[in-house]
Design an enzyme around this catalytic site. Sequence first.
Site, mmCIF file in Angstrom:
data_model
loop_
_atom_site.group_PDB
_atom_site.id
_atom_site.type_symbol
_atom_site.label_atom_id
_atom_site.label_comp_id
_atom_site.label_asym_id
_atom_site.label_seq_id
_atom_site.Cartn_x
_atom_site.Cartn_y
_atom_site.Cartn_z
ATOM 1 C CB CYS A 2 -4.722 -14.346 -11.307
ATOM 2 S SG CYS A 2 -3.991 -15.633 -10.313
ATOM 3 N NE ARG A 27 -7.511 -9.156 -10.937
ATOM 4 C CZ ARG A 27 -8.657 -9.026 -10.303
ATOM 5 N NH1 ARG A 27 -9.083 -7.834 -9.987
ATOM 6 N NH2 ARG A 27 -9.376 -10.069 -9.985
ATOM 7 C CD1 TRP A 75 -0.675 -12.774 -4.773
ATOM 8 C CD2 TRP A 75 -2.200 -14.341 -4.327
ATOM 9 N NE1 TRP A 75 -0.717 -12.949 -3.409
ATOM 10 C CE2 TRP A 75 -1.638 -13.900 -3.103
ATOM 11 C CE3 TRP A 75 -3.176 -15.324 -4.294
ATOM 12 C CZ2 TRP A 75 -2.032 -14.407 -1.877
ATOM 13 C CZ3 TRP A 75 -3.568 -15.841 -3.056
ATOM 14 C CH2 TRP A 75 -2.994 -15.369 -1.866
ATOM 15 C CG ASN A 101 -8.918 -13.958 -11.117
ATOM 16 O OD1 ASN A 101 -8.363 -14.366 -10.099
ATOM 17 N ND2 ASN A 101 -9.774 -12.963 -11.087
ATOM 18 N N GLY A 102 -9.007 -17.369 -10.361
ATOM 19 C CA GLY A 102 -9.967 -18.059 -9.497
ATOM 20 C C GLY A 102 -9.400 -19.378 -9.037
ATOM 21 C CD GLU A 481 -6.015 0.829 7.714
ATOM 22 O OE1 GLU A 481 -6.423 -0.304 8.008
ATOM 23 O OE2 GLU A 481 -5.635 1.133 6.575
ATOM 24 C CE LYS A 485 -2.626 0.357 5.022
ATOM 25 N NZ LYS A 485 -3.970 0.216 4.577
ATOM 26 C CD GLU A 488 -1.290 -3.362 3.990
ATOM 27 O OE1 GLU A 488 -1.732 -4.269 3.288
ATOM 28 O OE2 GLU A 488 -1.946 -2.361 4.304
ATOM 29 C CG HIS A 504 -5.327 -7.355 31.163
ATOM 30 N ND1 HIS A 504 -5.657 -7.649 32.461
ATOM 31 C CD2 HIS A 504 -5.896 -6.145 30.900
ATOM 32 C CE1 HIS A 504 -6.394 -6.678 32.970
ATOM 33 N NE2 HIS A 504 -6.553 -5.761 32.038
ATOM 34 C CE LYS A 603 -6.251 -1.715 -3.960
ATOM 35 N NZ LYS A 603 -5.946 -1.096 -2.651
#
Length: 608
Positions: A2, A27, A75, A101-102, A481, A485, A488, A504, A603
Amino acid sequence: MCGIVGYIGERQAASILLDGLSKLEYRGYDSAGIAVYNGEKIQMSKAKGRLKVLSELTHDGETLPGTIGIGHTRWATHGAPSDANSHPHFNESMSIAVVHNGIIENYIKIKKMLESKGYQFASDTDTEVVAHLLDYYYKGNALEAITKVMHRVEGSYALGILFAEKPDTLYAVRKDSPLIVGKSANGNLIASDVPAVLKYTRDVYFIENEEIAVIQQDNMKFYNMYEEELTKESVKIEWDVEAAEKGGYEHFMLKEMHEQPKAVADTLSPRLKEGKIVLDELNMTEEEMKAIRKIMIVACGSAYHTGVTAKYILEGLARIPVEVDVASEFRYRNPILEEGTLVIIISQSGETADSLAALRMAKNMGSKVLAIVNVVGSSIAREADSVLYTWAGPEIAVATTKAYSAQLIAHYLLAMKLAEVRGTVTLEELAVLIEDLKRIPEQIELLLGNREKIQKFANRYVAAKDVFFIGRGIDYAISLEGSLKLKEISYIHSEAYAAGELKHGTISLIEDGTLVVALLTQEELYKKTVSNVVEVKTRGAVVLSVTNAGNTDMEKNSDYTIYIPKTNKYFTNSLAVVPLQLFAYYISIGRGCDVDKPRNLAKSVTVE
Ligand code: F6R
């Protein structure tokens, strides 16, 4: 997660709030809202969806006149994304507005207490308890009510608060969620992050934990939670405003990929002096560097992937045992940090909740903590014993690219410095490594120049259902990575596997047409990985190989081959990751996804 903003001054607040929120949408972007005092009462507008829904609803802020206000982009954590759960939240008489925010961890207990006193709730959020609790404690003194709330709530918060009875004052509070105050000639601002205020000012105060800012048009004061006044110094922000804008590129991600040569050069060059690596920021004597017995790297997501790469390099060059863990596991597994362990926390934002908790835990256990961080003045940077900054500049796209690349460079420098001091490389070897390092920016540039070839290949695979990334050693770290990428930003299922592990179990998933991206940049492992490529080809896979220039025989084993320029075996990640980033980007575009703001993500992950 947020983002919060606030403004008090001589201008109309709403348009400034909307503009600030547009810089904070990274955010979170489930919903947005603003509250503005219009001279008589607090008016509010909020809506589920992206910020543009709110902008349209308020005619770019015109429907909410007034010169003091707060805003929020969300968010969702507690309560689904909806109009009702959007911020700001209010007390029943709508005389107190709060953006947050939190997470308020003990909100259920407080909610029960307030309900027993007759308070009624309009949302499912944890935040709403703050508005009602402020109402409960408010007896005309806003600062007193705020400190009482701070003593009562547990969890993390950056709060922006408006009291209708205090129409010339904006209040802001912080604990474990970022908060800054910007000071300008035409008014003052609060925000979760610097880009939100850069258009108006470069003079910024970083609010520390358990501090309160009491802000008026031409005056601001800071207090601790015991109402004692504090003295704070402002910091001048040196970034360009354009650095936080798209600058002609279609997406922030594309822009940031193209900024990688600069991010790498800016991270590298201040640390190279007269052919030597200078890392004074480590704050360590040579004796202390020699005394390191183990390195524990802790991070999340892509930052964790740079940690996996760093393990190979630190062990290979400096011969120090390295353990790497994701922060959300590390913090709850009762780790053993023996004497002589250096803990490294890697974070772009410097605010990731799990990484910050891991840092605090390591410090409490007596370890020295080095942070590798991109955001100057962030919580992780401030709390670590020493900081090696990555100079990637502000990163806006949710999927990291340039900060990841800069983190790799910071680790190369660290490994080389430790190797030099501990005598595990000769000065001649070091000089060759430094020359290879210096070439990385132009080599990345070259790979970016080849983007159309990758775009063509990506266009053919936009409908892929499953993609496997395979490699050995550092190539495995690159695979991690590349896979993240892709998944997401394109929502295609993908997995990274150590190439030798495939047989395996996972190889049973390979069928006609499954896409496999094979990384082959480690010459001593090349033949081994080629065998794995042959194994998947035999089972019908389509293979895209990324390998070193000169390995042309790979073309007969692959459907498509991308070459990276020659570099030292320890540095190949910096080059091989570029085509993988471009591949993910073009697949995402081809599928019509929102590249810069993928669904369900934010983010800065400031909740655990
Ligand atoms: C992926 C990505 C995330 C972050 C992770 C840690 O593209 O960006 O996986 O790497 O959330 O964030 P920071 O580095 O800010 O601690």
